[in-house]
Design an enzyme around this catalytic site. Structure first.
Site, PDB file in Angstrom:
ATOM      1  N   GLY A  39       0.891  -1.002  -0.036  1.00  0.00           N
ATOM      2  CA  GLY A  39      -0.168   0.044   0.054  1.00  0.00           C
ATOM      3  C   GLY A  39       0.870   1.057  -0.013  1.00  0.00           C
ATOM      4  O   GLY A  39       1.922   1.172   0.243  1.00  0.00           O
TER       5      GLY A  39
ATOM      6  N   CYS B 275       5.276  -6.064   1.697  1.00  0.00           N
ATOM      7  CA  CYS B 275       5.629  -4.831   1.557  1.00  0.00           C
ATOM      8  C   CYS B 275       5.019  -4.192   2.791  1.00  0.00           C
ATOM      9  O   CYS B 275       5.282  -4.174   3.920  1.00  0.00           O
ATOM     10  CB  CYS B 275       5.214  -4.138   0.282  1.00  0.00           C
ATOM     11  N   TYR B 276       3.900  -3.213   2.492  1.00  0.00           N
ATOM     12  CA  TYR B 276       3.335  -2.554   3.676  1.00  0.00           C
ATOM     13  C   TYR B 276       2.650  -3.474   4.510  1.00  0.00           C
ATOM     14  O   TYR B 276       2.727  -3.224   6.136  1.00  0.00           O
ATOM     15  CB  TYR B 276       2.118  -1.616   3.153  1.00  0.00           C
TER      16      TYR B 276
ATOM     17  N   HIS C 112       8.003  -7.771  -3.746  1.00  0.00           N
ATOM     18  CA  HIS C 112       6.668  -7.810  -4.356  1.00  0.00           C
ATOM     19  C   HIS C 112       6.894  -9.320  -5.049  1.00  0.00           C
ATOM     20  O   HIS C 112       7.363  -9.324  -6.300  1.00  0.00           O
ATOM     21  CB  HIS C 112       6.263  -6.862  -5.255  1.00  0.00           C
TER      22      HIS C 112
ATOM     23  N   GLU D 252       4.587 -11.019  -6.456  1.00  0.00           N
ATOM     24  CA  GLU D 252       3.470 -11.078  -7.079  1.00  0.00           C
ATOM     25  C   GLU D 252       3.793 -10.455  -8.786  1.00  0.00           C
ATOM     26  O   GLU D 252       3.107 -10.807  -9.709  1.00  0.00           O
ATOM     27  CB  GLU D 252       2.157 -10.480  -6.711  1.00  0.00           C
TER      28      GLU D 252
ATOM     29  N   SER E 226     -24.879  -8.078 -23.734  1.00  0.00           N
ATOM     30  CA  SER E 226     -23.810  -7.225 -24.503  1.00  0.00           C
ATOM     31  C   SER E 226     -23.514  -7.781 -25.815  1.00  0.00           C
ATOM     32  O   SER E 226     -23.062  -7.059 -26.961  1.00  0.00           O
ATOM     33  CB  SER E 226     -22.971  -6.406 -23.998  1.00  0.00           C
ATOM     34  N   GLY E 227     -23.240  -9.208 -25.791  1.00  0.00           N
ATOM     35  CA  GLY E 227     -22.455  -9.822 -26.847  1.00  0.00           C
ATOM     36  C   GLY E 227     -21.224 -10.057 -26.650  1.00  0.00           C
ATOM     37  O   GLY E 227     -20.578 -10.968 -27.158  1.00  0.00           O
ATOM     38  N   GLY E 228     -20.630  -9.423 -25.523  1.00  0.00           N
ATOM     39  CA  GLY E 228     -19.297  -9.531 -25.252  1.00  0.00           C
ATOM     40  C   GLY E 228     -18.807 -10.728 -24.465  1.00  0.00           C
ATOM     41  O   GLY E 228     -20.024 -11.440 -24.242  1.00  0.00           O
ATOM     42  N   VAL E 229     -17.565 -11.065 -24.232  1.00  0.00           N
ATOM     43  CA  VAL E 229     -17.296 -12.399 -23.553  1.00  0.00           C
ATOM     44  C   VAL E 229     -18.237 -12.554 -22.154  1.00  0.00           C
ATOM     45  O   VAL E 229     -18.716 -13.583 -21.781  1.00  0.00           O
ATOM     46  CB  VAL E 229     -15.818 -12.483 -23.364  1.00  0.00           C
ATOM     47  N   ASP E 230     -17.841 -11.390 -21.247  1.00  0.00           N
ATOM     48  CA  ASP E 230     -18.229 -11.406 -19.855  1.00  0.00           C
ATOM     49  C   ASP E 230     -19.841 -12.011 -19.735  1.00  0.00           C
ATOM     50  O   ASP E 230     -20.360 -12.598 -19.346  1.00  0.00           O
ATOM     51  CB  ASP E 230     -17.989  -9.937 -19.199  1.00  0.00           C
ATOM     52  N   SER E 231     -20.936 -10.809 -20.352  1.00  0.00           N
ATOM     53  CA  SER E 231     -22.133 -11.214 -20.718  1.00  0.00           C
ATOM     54  C   SER E 231     -22.678 -12.529 -21.054  1.00  0.00           C
ATOM     55  O   SER E 231     -23.519 -13.021 -20.499  1.00  0.00           O
ATOM     56  CB  SER E 231     -22.993  -9.801 -20.985  1.00  0.00           C
TER      57      SER E 231
ATOM     58  N   LYS F 132     -10.305 -11.866 -16.767  1.00  0.00           N
ATOM     59  CA  LYS F 132     -10.954 -12.126 -17.964  1.00  0.00           C
ATOM     60  C   LYS F 132     -10.400 -13.412 -18.509  1.00  0.00           C
ATOM     61  O   LYS F 132     -11.172 -14.219 -19.225  1.00  0.00           O
ATOM     62  CB  LYS F 132     -10.342 -11.237 -18.927  1.00  0.00           C
TER      63      LYS F 132
END
Length: 513
Positions: free
Chosen positions: A56, A83-84, A170, A172, A224-229, A369
């Site tokens: 942080g 870290c923090y 870090h 990650e 929406s037609g996108g991947v997520d929806s 994603k």
């Protein structure tokens, strides 16, 4: 069915918090990010196998520094401070934290005590990514140093008896060459996680969770037609079948032929109760003359919700509103305390109180994603839909810098179709995470057919990334760029110049608006 094991990550506002989550999941362990001020009772109720304290921007020496209940260290589960999180652990447990004589930032060679369970299997000297001004100068009672650099005697420390481990670097980020091994050691060896959280397991558990949540109710989902929806629709459909109604709002800002594709897939391949709303004129009028990008987003988001409300009235009693919200949406909308609002997302918050739903249903909210794509594959969705290019809710409206007109929409729609076709023909669609064109709003002088032109400039944006939190620009082959440029200026009217965006994120976002 075995209980899903989870790691709880306390977020102190670090830019890398979501990367920690991503790396934990790469070890096939489920994790959840919660604000640092989450109560001890709420953390205990999640039954974590371990807890990670993120980095942080604050200093533990500040009067109003973010902190945690010291009882966290007595929960009986392993704790890892990063870290923090390391500095806070030292501060709360009786150690000493001071401003470093020399700030460490960037790649640093760190000597590792590989006898430690946290650092087992690492090289004796490993390259790590540091980013700190303060550091631990005296460890709390019971702790010992297990890593050190030229400027820091406590690059890592542990109290193995209590299961508390800390690293100043870090692990990650990819710049820490063996960082993933550190996190795997923590979650698999020290926390004892099975490493069996897969997308197959997620689908199974998500279907069961949706069934419990919805009961005999009905769900309305914005498609929406996108991947997520689309993946959200397929997942909810698997759980409750025809009690799902999908509303597809054509706001006029879709990519070429996309509306027709959406109708075909969700009528023939994945039959749902599909309501297709032609709202093109309504949206275009709403954003007429609006050039400021955040204002465009908010207007489109408000109209989107308004259309939903109208359709809900027509459909009748609906118990839940479902959305394809994923983790980056939540983070970039500033939902985690300490993070900045980069841009608003119309599928995160802001729903009017008069919408008659019991609650929101967001089955993908905790996924990144690439995890969403894996869920789509697990569900048997068509590959061309699962691997569809990421597309923002406001669509082409935010790929036009400045105000929006039908002519400008046509330019960006046709140029985008050319880019996608050529990238596909080159066999690069899976190696580039996102690529699209932007109508920059810049006009310049050109020569076409021996005549002077003064037309638009189109920019090509193509990026590679692991998580969309940070991205690099894709090194597209020159011959590909040449073909795309030649086709755009010859086939798309009012364009006489094509440029290539070679900016990383940060400092630039992926989208131009």
């Amino acid at each position: 069915m075995q209980e899903v094991q989870r790691i709880v990550i306390l977020d102190f506002g670090a830019q890398y918090t979501q990367l920690i989550a991503r790396r934990v999941r790469e070890a096939n362990v489920f994790c959840e990010v919660v604000p640092y001020h989450t109560s001890l009772e709420d953390i205990r109720a999640k039954r974590p196998a371990g807890v990670i304290l993120s980095g942080g921007p604050a200093s533990v020496l500040d009067a109003d520094a973010p902190t945690v209940d010291p009882g966290l260290y007595a929960l009986g589960v392993p704790v890892l401070g990063i870290c923090y999180g390391m500095q806070l652990t030292a501060h709360l447990l009786g150690g000493r934290v001071e401003r470093a004589a020399q700030r460490e930032y960037g790649r640093v060679q760190v000597e590792m005590d590989t006898e430690s369970r946290l650092l087992a299997g690492l090289s004796p000297v490993s390259q790590c990514w540091m980013s700190h001004t303060y550091h631990v100068t005296a460890a709390p009672e019971g702790f010992v140093s297990i890593a050190r650099s030229a400027n820091c005697g406590f690059c890592a420390m542990q109290d193995a008896a209590r299961g508390i481990y800390c690293v100043q670097f870090h692990p990650e980020v990819t710049h820490s060459e063996e960082g993933q091994r550190v996190l795997r050691n923590f979650v698999l060896d020290i926390c004892g996680c099975r490493g069996d959280w897969t997308m197959s397991a997620f689908v199974r558990d998500a279907v069961a969770s949706i069934q419990r949540t919805v009961g005999g109710g009905r769900v309305l989902l914005g498609l929406s037609g996108g991947v997520d929806s689309s993946v959200a629709a397929a997942l909810i459909s698997k759980a409750i079948g025809e009690r799902l109604t999908c509303v597809y709002v054509d706001h006029g800002f879709m990519r070429k032929d996309e509306t027709e594709q959406v109708k075909d897939v969700f009528t023939n391949l994945f039959p749902v109760n599909l309501v297709a709303v032609d709202a093109r004129d309504r949206f275009l009028q709403a954003v007429a003359g609006v050039a400021e990008p955040e204002q465009k987003r908010k207007i489109i988001g408000a109209e989107f919700v308004a259309v939903f409300a109208q359709e809900a009235e027509k459909i009748g009693a609906v118990d839940f509103l479902a959305q394809g919200t994923i983790y980056p949406d939540v983070i970039e909308s500033g939902s985690v305390k300490g993070s900045a609002v980069i841009k608003s997302h119309h599928n995160v918050g802001g729903l009017p109180e008069n919408l008659r739903f019991k609650a929101l249903l967001e089955p993908l909210r905790m996924l990144f994603k690439d995890e969403v794509r894996k869920v789509g594959e697990e569900l048997g969705m068509p590959a061309d839909m699962v691997w569809r290019q990421p597309f923002p809710g406001p669509g082409l409206a935010i790929r036009i810098v400045g105000d929006i007109t039908e002519e400008k929409l046509g330019i960006v729609r046709e140029s985008d179709a050319i880019l996608r076709a050529e990238v596909g023909a080159a066999g690069l669609e899976r190696s580039i995470n996102q690529y699209f064109t932007v109508l920059t709003g810049v006009r310049s002088v050109g020569v076409m057919g021996d005549e002077r032109t003064y037309d638009y400039t189109v920019a090509i944006r193509a990026v590679t990334t692991d998580d969309f939190m940070t991205v690099d620009w894709a090194r597209l082959p020159y011959d590909l760029l040449a073909r795309v440029s030649e086709r755009i200026v010859n086939e798309v009217g009012h364009v006489n110049r094509v440029v290539f965006d070679i900016t990383t994120k940060p400092p630039a976002s992926v989208e131009w608006e």
